[in-house]
Design a protein around this motif. Structure first.
Motif, mmCIF file in Angstrom:
data_model
loop_
_atom_site.group_PDB
_atom_site.id
_atom_site.type_symbol
_atom_site.label_atom_id
_atom_site.label_comp_id
_atom_site.label_asym_id
_atom_site.label_seq_id
_atom_site.Cartn_x
_atom_site.Cartn_y
_atom_site.Cartn_z
ATOM 1 N N LYS A 13 24.146 -14.048 67.233
ATOM 2 C CA LYS A 13 24.699 -13.749 65.630
ATOM 3 C C LYS A 13 26.309 -14.040 65.121
ATOM 4 O O LYS A 13 26.077 -14.404 64.208
ATOM 5 N N LYS A 14 27.446 -13.427 65.915
ATOM 6 C CA LYS A 14 28.614 -13.905 65.429
ATOM 7 C C LYS A 14 29.049 -14.836 65.674
ATOM 8 O O LYS A 14 29.221 -15.772 64.086
ATOM 9 N N ASP A 15 28.568 -16.076 66.506
ATOM 10 C CA ASP A 15 28.764 -17.178 66.865
ATOM 11 C C ASP A 15 27.987 -17.741 65.159
ATOM 12 O O ASP A 15 28.420 -19.078 64.659
ATOM 13 N N ILE A 16 26.455 -17.587 64.799
ATOM 14 C CA ILE A 16 25.574 -18.164 63.758
ATOM 15 C C ILE A 16 26.611 -17.650 62.579
ATOM 16 O O ILE A 16 26.805 -18.783 61.581
ATOM 17 N N ALA A 17 27.147 -16.731 62.230
ATOM 18 C CA ALA A 17 27.874 -16.192 61.051
ATOM 19 C C ALA A 17 29.144 -17.368 61.242
ATOM 20 O O ALA A 17 29.411 -17.377 60.140
ATOM 21 N N GLU A 18 29.452 -18.071 62.015
ATOM 22 C CA GLU A 18 31.210 -18.396 61.828
ATOM 23 C C GLU A 18 30.182 -19.842 61.593
ATOM 24 O O GLU A 18 31.669 -20.317 60.916
ATOM 25 N N LEU A 19 29.300 -20.090 62.399
ATOM 26 C CA LEU A 19 29.085 -21.399 61.705
ATOM 27 C C LEU A 19 28.883 -21.922 60.435
ATOM 28 O O LEU A 19 29.455 -22.943 59.427
ATOM 29 N N SER A 20 28.111 -20.557 59.975
ATOM 30 C CA SER A 20 28.025 -20.753 58.853
ATOM 31 C C SER A 20 28.918 -21.456 57.046
ATOM 32 O O SER A 20 29.152 -21.061 56.006
ATOM 33 N N GLN A 21 30.052 -20.313 57.970
ATOM 34 C CA GLN A 21 31.549 -20.453 57.198
ATOM 35 C C GLN A 21 32.422 -21.245 57.190
ATOM 36 O O GLN A 21 32.990 -21.982 56.827
ATOM 37 N N HIS A 22 32.007 -22.331 58.726
ATOM 38 C CA HIS A 22 33.325 -22.853 59.058
ATOM 39 C C HIS A 22 32.511 -23.481 60.126
ATOM 40 O O HIS A 22 32.425 -23.598 61.948
ATOM 41 N N ARG A 23 31.876 -24.692 59.782
ATOM 42 C CA ARG A 23 31.299 -25.327 60.899
ATOM 43 C C ARG A 23 31.795 -26.578 61.048
ATOM 44 O O ARG A 23 31.916 -26.999 60.501
#
Length: 212
Positions: A13-23
């Motif tokens: 979940k944390k990784d996906i949140a980061e992906l949505s902000q800075h992929r």
């Protein structure tokens, strides 16, 4: 009480949140990410990698990332569900072989890093860590042959008795149609793809890992 699978899902979940902000995105590549089993299973991801330039231009490849309960201490297993002619993709099982998924994996790395590595795999093919030996041999000893093999596979042809699905319009295999003329057939693997920027990003990732 949290189980290992629960903790792995929280990290995802944390990784996906980061992906949505800075992929992390390589030049001329884009990705899509989905959970094929829905929210009941966050340890299985479907990733699509689409190439808009280079040797694999016009193709989209899909991968299933299976996250182990011990993630992030162990890397995901990555399988390509689209048949691809590539040294690092097993022609029959689709298993992806990259050092970041084995010996170079570190807990500080993430799904974002894996997705970026999949993009780079198509931008700069390499014969290292090969599981498709004929593709690796062609890439190493006869790059023009490798280019022709890739074109044939993307046009829906067959190689070594294996049939590929078409990613492009008819006529690409002989250099006609789809804007792939003779000039483009001579393009180097990294040419016009901002390879320097890609390498700079990779080096920054390596420095981050060493510092941790």
């Amino acid at each position: 009480m949290y189980t290992k699978a629960n903790l792995a899902a929280l990290r995802v979940k944390k990784d996906i949140a980061e992906l949505s902000q800075h992929r992390l995105n390589a030049t001329h590549a884009s990705t899509s990410i989905d959970f094929p089993d829905g929210t009941r299973n966050l340890l299985k991801l479907k990733v699509g990698v689409s190439m808009t330039a280079g040797l694999f231009e016009g193709a989209t490849f899909y991968f299933i990332l299976t996250i182990p309960p011990s993630y992030p201490f162990h890397a995901p297993t990555v399988v390509c569900t689209s048949r691809a002619w590539h040294p690092n993709i097993d022609l029959h099982t689709g298993l992806v072989s990259l050092p970041i998924l084995t010996k170079d994996w570190r807990p500080v790395l993430s799904i974002n890093t894996v997705v970026f590595a999949l993009q780079l795999m198509f931008i700069e093919p390499t014969e290292h860590y090969a599981v498709n030996k004929p593709a690796a041999a062609a890439l190493s000893s006869n790059p023009d042959l490798f280019r022709e093999q890739v074109r044939r596979s993307l046009a829906g042809g067959s190689l070594f008795g294996v049939q590929f699905e078409s990613h492009r319009l008819a006529g690409v295999a002989d250099g006609k149609g789809g804007g792939h003329g003779a000039a483009k057939r001579k393009r180097g693997f990294g040419e016009s793809m901002d390879t320097e920027a890609v390498q700079t990003t990779l080096e920054a990732m390596r420095i981050q890992v060493r510092r941790r």
